[in-house]
Design an enzyme around this catalytic site. Structure first.
Site, PDB file in Angstrom:
ATOM      1  N   ARG A   1       0.559   2.479   7.786  1.00  0.00           N
ATOM      2  CA  ARG A   1      -0.110   1.203   8.054  1.00  0.00           C
ATOM      3  C   ARG A   1       0.507   0.488   9.264  1.00  0.00           C
ATOM      4  O   ARG A   1      -0.166  -0.287   9.934  1.00  0.00           O
ATOM      5  CB  ARG A   1      -0.074   0.333   6.795  1.00  0.00           C
ATOM      6  CG  ARG A   1       1.309   0.002   6.309  1.00  0.00           C
ATOM      7  CD  ARG A   1       1.330  -0.519   4.872  1.00  0.00           C
ATOM      8  NE  ARG A   1       1.066   0.532   3.894  1.00  0.00           N
ATOM      9  CZ  ARG A   1       0.995   0.318   2.576  1.00  0.00           C
ATOM     10  NH1 ARG A   1       1.167  -0.896   2.081  1.00  0.00           N
ATOM     11  NH2 ARG A   1       0.746   1.324   1.754  1.00  0.00           N
TER      12      ARG A   1
ATOM     13  N   LYS B   1      12.028   9.929   1.014  1.00  0.00           N
ATOM     14  CA  LYS B   1      11.241  10.572  -0.044  1.00  0.00           C
ATOM     15  C   LYS B   1      12.110  11.570  -0.811  1.00  0.00           C
ATOM     16  O   LYS B   1      13.076  12.098  -0.257  1.00  0.00           O
ATOM     17  CB  LYS B   1      10.073  11.346   0.587  1.00  0.00           C
ATOM     18  CG  LYS B   1       8.948  10.485   1.112  1.00  0.00           C
ATOM     19  CD  LYS B   1       7.793  11.339   1.605  1.00  0.00           C
ATOM     20  CE  LYS B   1       6.677  10.494   2.166  1.00  0.00           C
ATOM     21  NZ  LYS B   1       6.025   9.619   1.161  1.00  0.00           N
TER      22      LYS B   1
HETATM   23  N1  BES Z   1       2.161   9.748   3.869  1.00  0.00           N
HETATM   24  C1  BES Z   1       2.405   8.984   2.699  1.00  0.00           C
HETATM   25  C2  BES Z   1       1.244   9.035   1.712  1.00  0.00           C
HETATM   26  C3  BES Z   1       1.071  10.299   0.928  1.00  0.00           C
HETATM   27  C4  BES Z   1       1.854  10.560  -0.179  1.00  0.00           C
HETATM   28  C5  BES Z   1       0.098  11.194   1.281  1.00  0.00           C
HETATM   29  C6  BES Z   1       1.660  11.708  -0.914  1.00  0.00           C
HETATM   30  C7  BES Z   1      -0.109  12.337   0.536  1.00  0.00           C
HETATM   31  C8  BES Z   1       0.676  12.604  -0.552  1.00  0.00           C
HETATM   32  C9  BES Z   1       2.611   7.518   3.065  1.00  0.00           C
HETATM   33  O1  BES Z   1       3.227   7.286   4.288  1.00  0.00           O
HETATM   34  C10 BES Z   1       3.470   6.924   2.021  1.00  0.00           C
HETATM   35  O2  BES Z   1       4.600   7.298   1.921  1.00  0.00           O
HETATM   36  N2  BES Z   1       2.917   6.006   1.246  1.00  0.00           N
HETATM   37  C11 BES Z   1       3.616   5.380   0.185  1.00  0.00           C
HETATM   38  C12 BES Z   1       3.357   3.902   0.256  1.00  0.00           C
HETATM   39  C13 BES Z   1       4.236   3.074  -0.638  1.00  0.00           C
HETATM   40  C14 BES Z   1       5.672   3.133  -0.161  1.00  0.00           C
HETATM   41  C15 BES Z   1       3.739   1.656  -0.656  1.00  0.00           C
HETATM   42  C16 BES Z   1       3.105   5.946  -1.130  1.00  0.00           C
HETATM   43  O3  BES Z   1       1.911   6.202  -1.257  1.00  0.00           O
HETATM   44  O4  BES Z   1       3.925   6.178  -2.016  1.00  0.00           O
HETATM   45 MN    MN Z   2       5.339   7.329   4.105  1.00  0.00          MN
END
Ligand code: BES
Ligand code: MN
Ligand code: ZN
Length: 489
Positions: A340, A266
């Site tokens: 997931r 990230k």
């Molecule tokens: N924990 C994150 C989701 C999230 C992002 C929660 C921002 C709260 C604020 C999750 O694990 C994630 O990174 N999801 C990705 C999925 C994508 C790579 C398909 C997302 O939402 O960008």
């Molecule tokens: Mn994630």
């Protein structure tokens, strides 16, 4: 803050501050022989959340705090929680050490009746007084130490006891959420869960370690944990009802104690917020905190897969294939879509080992749900209309609203066709990131009635609502799950 509830017998005990509620266009009722200066009430309109301190001319307290409730016919449980939240924060900043909250008959009979009002007031008082302290070396002590409510009878008191347990459970959930990532690892989460089992004879806790996960074939959970030195834990809490069980229900919570994204790292900005990526699991543990003092006629299971998602030499790489507990092979195209994956193995475990009638999972699963629904309402994907309606109503009741989103088989179809059975993300032109996450999970629940709640928007930094919200964790999910059990029959 110690909270007690007494029946009103016409007198008011000695206290630093008496708190009374005022409806619009009505003179607020005062307890015992408390008398206010003549002008004190004249221009108090009873607008919702309006607060006014006034000195007394006679009575058990030095001062009175009036809190407005608005129009009687418009008063809701949410309005009552907010008024109680305003009351307790005003009382705290006034410097009072003790307070008496007077709820007269006229107020107690509004907003769903005495039991609902008792619950809402207690929730508002407990939740509104919450502050996160565990990170400070010398937390500033709180002044308000004792609050008692003077209530109009047994129904109110029953509600108040329940509201207090729910409020305390919410604060427990928030304390878990707000802990720093290094201060709440999967192992610490597991010991918190064991602590819950010690609070009640009816709760037991089993923790499956990585060796156990290997035996179960949980390659997806282990694949996420591979890039971390902290061992993953699968926590399994069980609540057994007092009498005959009316059914078996499972709550499953995403427990990423930190999500750096893995090799699909990230961006640095705001990454510290990913300590909240265990909010789903905190909600589940919080529900068991409540179950230690609230009886329900169901066997309730809480399943929490807990892990970190970091990047090191052993971490899962984009394109790697891992095999889930149900035999499904998954190509990990994006290591940041890890929630997931750990939920997939937890759901398989739930379906095959626990065999519940209904599963509800909670997860900070997608950033897309924050874009789509914002911070006030959680995304809900339900496999049956009945479960969708029950959760919607439970959310309205407790002020933790949910909004239905669709389960679409096309999204799961889109994840097929790669080198493995499924990929962990859809192709970019599909859009609908939250729907994609839910579709992936649907592959692991079989025919079991199931709902997935995407709480990424509601779990922290939500709009301040007097008793909850603002900076930090909201504890969302805990009260919703208990209210769901309350409504289910
Ligand atoms: N924990 C994150 C989701 C999230 C992002 C929660 C921002 C709260 C604020 C999750 O694990 C994630 O990174 N999801 C990705 C999925 C994508 C790579 C398909 C997302 O939402 O960008
Ligand atoms: Mn994630
Ligand atoms: Zn995550």
């Amino acid at each position: 803050m110690k909270l007690t509830h007494k029946d009103y017998s016409g007198t008011c005990p000695k206290t630093d501050l008496v708190i009374c509620f005022g409806l619009k266009g009505k003179k607020p009722a005062l307890p015992g022989d408390v008398k206010l200066p003549k002008a004190a009430l004249e221009d108090f309109e009873g607008e919702p959340r309006a607060a006014r301190f006034t000195d007394v001319t006679a009575g058990a307290a030095r001062r009175v705090l009036l809190v407005g409730l608005g129009e009687a016919k418009e008063l809701t449980a949410e309005g009552m929680r907010r008024a109680a939240g305003v009351a307790v924060s005003q009382a705290e900043s006034s410097g009072a050490k003790s307070a008496v909250v007077y709820v007269d008959d006229a107020v107690a009979n509004l907003a769903g009746g005495a039991e609902a009002v008792g619950c809402a007031v207690a929730e508002g008082l407990v939740m509104g007084h919450y502050r996160y302290d565990l990170g400070k070396s010398k937390p500033e002590p709180r002044k308000l130490a004792r609050v008692s409510t003077l209530s109009p009878g047994a129904d109110y008191r029953r509600g108040a006891k329940r509201g207090q347990a729910l409020g305390e459970a919410n604060c427990f959930t928030r304390d878990l959420q707000n802990r720093a990532g290094n201060q709440l690892t999967p192992s610490i989460m597991a010991s918190e869960a064991r602590g819950l089992a010690r609070r009640s004879d009816r709760i037991t806790c089993k923790v499956i370690d990585e060796a156990g996960m290997k035996k179960f074939g949980m390659g997806l959970l282990l694949g996420v944990s591979a890039g971390s030195e902290e061992p993953a834990k699968l926590i399994h809490l069980t609540y057994k009802p007092k009498g005959k069980s009316k059914g078996r229900i499972a709550f499953v919570g995403k427990g990423l104690t930190f999500d750096a994204g893995g090799i699909s790292l990230k961006p640095a900005r705001g990454m510290e917020d990913m300590r909240y990526d265990m909010s789903g699991s905190a909600a589940v543990l919080g529900a068991f905190h409540a179950l230690a003092s609230i009886d329900v006629p169901y066997e309730v299971h809480g399943i929490v897969p807990s892990s970190e998602n970091l990047a090191d030499g052993k971490a899962t790489k984009p394109g790697d294939v891992h095999v889930g507990m149900n035999g499904t092979t998954v190509e990990i195209v994006n290591t940041d879509a890890e929630g997931r994956l750990i939920l997939a193995d937890a759901l398989t475990y739930t379906v095959t080992k626990v065999k519940p009638e209904t599963i509800i999972d909670l997860a900070t699963l997608t950033g897309a749900v924050v874009v789509g629904l914002g911070h006030e309402i959680s995304g809900m994907f339900a496999s049956t209309d009945g479960l969708r309606d029950d959760l919607s109503k439970a959310g309205e009741d407790c002020g933790e609203r949910v909004w239905p989103l669709p389960l679409l088989p096309d999204f799961l179809e889109n994840m097929k066709g790669g080198p493995a059975d499924v990929r962990n993300i859809t192709t970019p032109e599909m859009g609908g990131g939250s729907i994609a996450g839910a579709a992936f999970l649907s592959h692991f629940v079989g025919d079991t009635e199931w709902a997935h709640l995407d709480i990424a928007g509601t779990a922290w930094n939500a709009k301040a609502r007097d008793y909850v919200g603002g900076k930090g964790g909201t504890g969302v999910g805990t009260r919703l799950l208990i209210q769901y059990l309350h409504r289910r029959n």
